[in-house]
Design an enzyme around this catalytic site. Structure first.
Site, PDB file in Angstrom:
ATOM      1  N   GLN A 109      17.855   2.289  72.976  1.00 14.38           N
ATOM      2  CA  GLN A 109      16.263   0.673  72.317  1.00 14.38           C
ATOM      3  C   GLN A 109      16.168   1.361  71.021  1.00 14.38           C
ATOM      4  O   GLN A 109      16.180   2.292  70.040  1.00 14.38           O
ATOM      5  CB  GLN A 109      14.782   1.268  73.444  1.00 14.38           C
ATOM      6  CG  GLN A 109      14.686  -0.018  72.725  1.00 14.38           C
ATOM      7  CD  GLN A 109      13.389   0.366  74.149  1.00 14.38           C
ATOM      8  OE1 GLN A 109      12.793   1.330  75.126  1.00 14.38           O
ATOM      9  NE2 GLN A 109      11.823  -1.287  73.999  1.00 14.38           N
ATOM     10  N   ASP A 114      12.574  -4.452  74.872  1.00 14.26           N
ATOM     11  CA  ASP A 114      12.840  -4.966  76.068  1.00 14.26           C
ATOM     12  C   ASP A 114      13.628  -4.167  76.512  1.00 14.26           C
ATOM     13  O   ASP A 114      14.732  -4.206  77.448  1.00 14.26           O
ATOM     14  CB  ASP A 114      13.796  -5.819  75.763  1.00 14.26           C
ATOM     15  CG  ASP A 114      15.361  -5.421  74.127  1.00 14.26           C
ATOM     16  OD1 ASP A 114      14.351  -4.258  74.150  1.00 14.26           O
ATOM     17  OD2 ASP A 114      15.729  -6.179  74.443  1.00 14.26           O
ATOM     18  N   CYS A 115      12.797  -2.557  77.068  1.00 19.06           N
ATOM     19  CA  CYS A 115      13.354  -1.913  78.350  1.00 19.06           C
ATOM     20  C   CYS A 115      13.696  -2.154  79.157  1.00 19.06           C
ATOM     21  O   CYS A 115      14.663  -1.662  80.100  1.00 19.06           O
ATOM     22  CB  CYS A 115      12.315  -0.373  78.106  1.00 19.06           C
ATOM     23  SG  CYS A 115      10.951  -0.939  79.182  1.00 19.06           S
ATOM     24  N   HIS A 298       6.385   1.819  80.938  1.00 14.45           N
ATOM     25  CA  HIS A 298       8.745   1.606  80.575  1.00 14.45           C
ATOM     26  C   HIS A 298       9.207   1.916  81.629  1.00 14.45           C
ATOM     27  O   HIS A 298       8.829   2.274  82.438  1.00 14.45           O
ATOM     28  CB  HIS A 298       8.354   3.364  79.738  1.00 14.45           C
ATOM     29  CG  HIS A 298       9.470   3.089  78.703  1.00 14.45           C
ATOM     30  ND1 HIS A 298      10.332   2.248  77.903  1.00 14.45           N
ATOM     31  CD2 HIS A 298      10.644   3.974  78.587  1.00 14.45           C
ATOM     32  CE1 HIS A 298      10.829   2.637  77.061  1.00 14.45           C
ATOM     33  NE2 HIS A 298      11.391   3.597  78.016  1.00 14.45           N
ATOM     34  N   ASN A 322      16.590   7.926  79.956  1.00 14.26           N
ATOM     35  CA  ASN A 322      15.052   7.038  79.531  1.00 14.26           C
ATOM     36  C   ASN A 322      16.371   6.153  78.313  1.00 14.26           C
ATOM     37  O   ASN A 322      16.785   6.364  77.697  1.00 14.26           O
ATOM     38  CB  ASN A 322      14.138   8.144  78.354  1.00 14.26           C
ATOM     39  CG  ASN A 322      12.677   6.816  77.405  1.00 14.26           C
ATOM     40  OD1 ASN A 322      13.188   5.759  77.164  1.00 14.26           O
ATOM     41  ND2 ASN A 322      12.134   8.334  76.532  1.00 14.26           N
ATOM     42  N   TRP A 324      15.323   4.853  75.492  1.00 11.57           N
ATOM     43  CA  TRP A 324      14.845   5.249  74.672  1.00 11.57           C
ATOM     44  C   TRP A 324      16.441   6.039  73.864  1.00 11.57           C
ATOM     45  O   TRP A 324      16.559   5.528  72.184  1.00 11.57           O
ATOM     46  CB  TRP A 324      13.812   5.199  74.376  1.00 11.57           C
ATOM     47  CG  TRP A 324      12.388   4.618  73.967  1.00 11.57           C
ATOM     48  CD1 TRP A 324      12.799   3.491  74.378  1.00 11.57           C
ATOM     49  CD2 TRP A 324      11.189   5.586  73.735  1.00 11.57           C
ATOM     50  NE1 TRP A 324      11.177   2.528  74.259  1.00 11.57           N
ATOM     51  CE2 TRP A 324      10.599   4.519  73.596  1.00 11.57           C
ATOM     52  CE3 TRP A 324      10.445   6.662  74.259  1.00 11.57           C
ATOM     53  CZ2 TRP A 324       9.411   3.388  74.159  1.00 11.57           C
ATOM     54  CZ3 TRP A 324       9.407   6.709  73.904  1.00 11.57           C
ATOM     55  CH2 TRP A 324       8.428   5.408  74.386  1.00 11.57           C
TER      56      TRP A 324
END
Length: 545
Positions: A109, A114-115, A298, A322, A324
């Site tokens: 990300q 926009d996870c 999230h 995740n 991220w």
């Protein structure tokens, strides 16, 4: 025989509905015959660029400030200062579309919330067949490169082929939004761009095959582009469904079914897409990190599950990611935790060998304690809860709520509830198998999914999702009758959506005796305008009207 050219159809009302229906009957909108979004033909545009020796620049989604956003990412905003649009060939010496197959670590990300979408994309990589329905084969920065790429997205009952150029927003020489951990791989960034172009675009004229003037090439409307900012905030189920055409079911992890772990195992085996999240209680909770490094509000992907022997017992583990690409769970069964030392070395190596940044294991018990919501997108809705694999019969209908005519609100408004659109379902055949408890009468299983259309793309206008739901009434009267107020005052519903909620889609599974039923979809309050799609999935043959 030459394919007829694509021409715009601007007619409205009954004529437009008839033309759309005829096009669908001829197969337009199936995955193998996707609608060319805005009439843009990928093959033709790519060939024109190669012939002229130029790289494609998309007039429908230009590399400009307006394509970034309208508020926090709007023109002149602090977050967009210094943003430059660059092609991958300007960012690295040898850009690649996909390196050694698409994997979930290709999705990290960036500076966009926009996870939810990235969690869906990461889950998509677990099923190569599904992935390449969305990301067509044969795209490259080497052979035949023309600065143009295309992706296929499912929207409200039909597949669209969405074309993009490869200009991507950058800051300080790095991609601003989604990027690959590998650095030289760009398929995920380009897919995010295609989704921003269509999934967040304002309404635009439809282009269909056929028409009165086959010589005229379609001219793109002046304002057809969406923007990245409209992708900020959402539900993973949106991405799931737009990449598969499937239907999503929700599980409240505070009240999980007893066999949820088996449901998850079956879902992963069948290529279903899974996402989960931790609910927030206030705006201050958004993306707050817990003591053990989980992020509230999230979207995470569920990427695996495994039952292992541990200290003489069978232990259920679940693998998460995740988007991220960092910030991982630090509790039991996290990377390097003491629990792994009690696992047989070969099994430990097998489970840990593919561990990457952002991905981690945790016990299923901790999963239920820490997370609050699970979303499973079923490619065939019955696959998770039946012993044998069956396809459901499906029907899809378009509808609309309009102020003063068809927007009656929910059952709390008896004076107007009856004016909502009404759909008739005839359940004719009972299920093959009874419920495992054996204590219920034979029934007909079906699933209703109510989806509101085009709400994300209207964010520029200050609009958001309406609060929607539906009710089901038993009715054995004449066909073609729109039931009046008196009927609903005298009859209670036989079933209803679990709640009215401001999500794009509300879906609920039911089991009712054979018979005729009326489905009444509605917004919570009267006079709320929106377009919608009602999908009916029935285990056995069912008539609809």
């Amino acid at each position: 025989m030459a394919e007829p050219p694509v021409v715009p159809v601007f007619c409205t009302g009954v004529s437009a509905q008839v033309r759309r229906q005829r096009a669908k009957e001829l197969g337009l909108g199936r995955h193998d015959n996707a609608v060319r979004y805005l009439g843009q033909d990928f093959g033709q545009l790519a060939e024109e660029c190669r012939r002229s020796g130029t790289l494609f620049r998309d007039p429908a989604f230009p590399p400009a400030a307006a394509s970034l956003g309208f508020r926090e990412l709007g023109p002149g905003s602090a977050k967009t200062r210094g943003v430059q649009w660059k092609r991958p060939t300007e960012l690295c010496p040898r850009p690649q579309f996909i390196v050694d197959g698409a994997t979930r670590t290709d999705i990290c990300q960036g500076a966009l919330g926009d996870c939810w979408l990235l969690a869906a994309i990461a889950s998509l990589t677990l099923n190569e067949t599904l992935l390449h329905r969305v990301v067509p084969h044969g795209q490259s920065f080497q052979q035949g490169y023309a600065g143009i790429f295309h992706f296929q997205i499912w929207q409200f009952g039909e597949w669209l082929d969405v074309v993009v150029d490869d200009f991507l927003p950058t800051k300080d020489g790095k991609l601003l939004f989604v990027h690959s951990a590998e650095g030289s791989e760009f398929w995920s960034a380009l897919l995010e761009k295609a989704y921003a172009k269509y999934g967040a675009a304002p309404p635009a004229p439809r282009f269909l095959r056929g028409g009165q003037n086959p010589q005229k090439r379609p001219r793109l409307p002046r304002r057809v582009n969406g923007c990245y900012e409209a992708l900020s905030g959402g539900s993973t189920s949106e991405g799931f469904e737009d990449f598969t055409g499937g239907v999503t079911e929700w599980f409240d992890l505070r009240r999980p079914p007893a066999d949820l772990y088996q449901i998850i195992l079956k879902a992963l085996e069948r290529g279903s897409l899974l996402g989960c999240s931790i609910d927030i209680t206030s705006a201050f909770d958004m993306e707050a990190v817990t003591f053990k490094k989980l992020v509230k509000g999230h979207a995470y992907s569920v990427t695996g599950a495994r039952q292992i022997p541990y200290r003489g017992q069978a232990l259920e583990l679940i693998r998460m990611r995740n988007p991220w690409g960092e910030v991982e769970w630090t509790g039991a069964w996290s990377d390097g935790s003491a629990e792994w030392h009690a696992v047989e070395p070969a099994l430990r190596q097998q489970l840990m060998v593919k561990m990457e940044d952002g991905e981690f294991w945790m016990s299923f018990r901790d999963f239920l304690r820490e997370f609050t919501r699970l979303e499973i997108c079923n490619l065939t809705p019955d696959a998770l809860q039946s012993r044998k694999f069956r396809k459901w019969n499906t029907r899809l209908y378009d509808g609309t709520w309009r102020r003063g005519s068809t927007a009656g609100g929910c059952r709390n408004y008896p004076a107007t509830f009856w004016i909502n659109p009404q759909f008739k379902i005839q359940l004719e055949e009972v299920d093959d198998e009874r419920d495992e408890d054996g204590g219920r009468e034979p029934g007909c299983s079906f699933l209703l999914a109510l989806m509101q259309k085009n709400r994300r793309r209207e964010r520029r206008l200050g609009k958001d999702m309406e609060t929607i739901g539906f009710a089901v009434y038993e009715y054995a009267g004449r066909s073609g009758v729109h039931l009046k107020r008196e009927f609903f005052l005298a009859n209670a519903s036989r079933a209803r959506s679990e709640q009215f909620i401001n999500l794009r889609e509300v879906s609920t599974r039911f089991r009712l005796p054979p018979g005729e039923y009326i489905v009444v979809p509605s917004t919570f309050e009267p006079n709320r305008e929106a377009d919608f799609v009602l999908r009916v999935f029935s285990e056995k043959r069912a008539g609809t009207e």
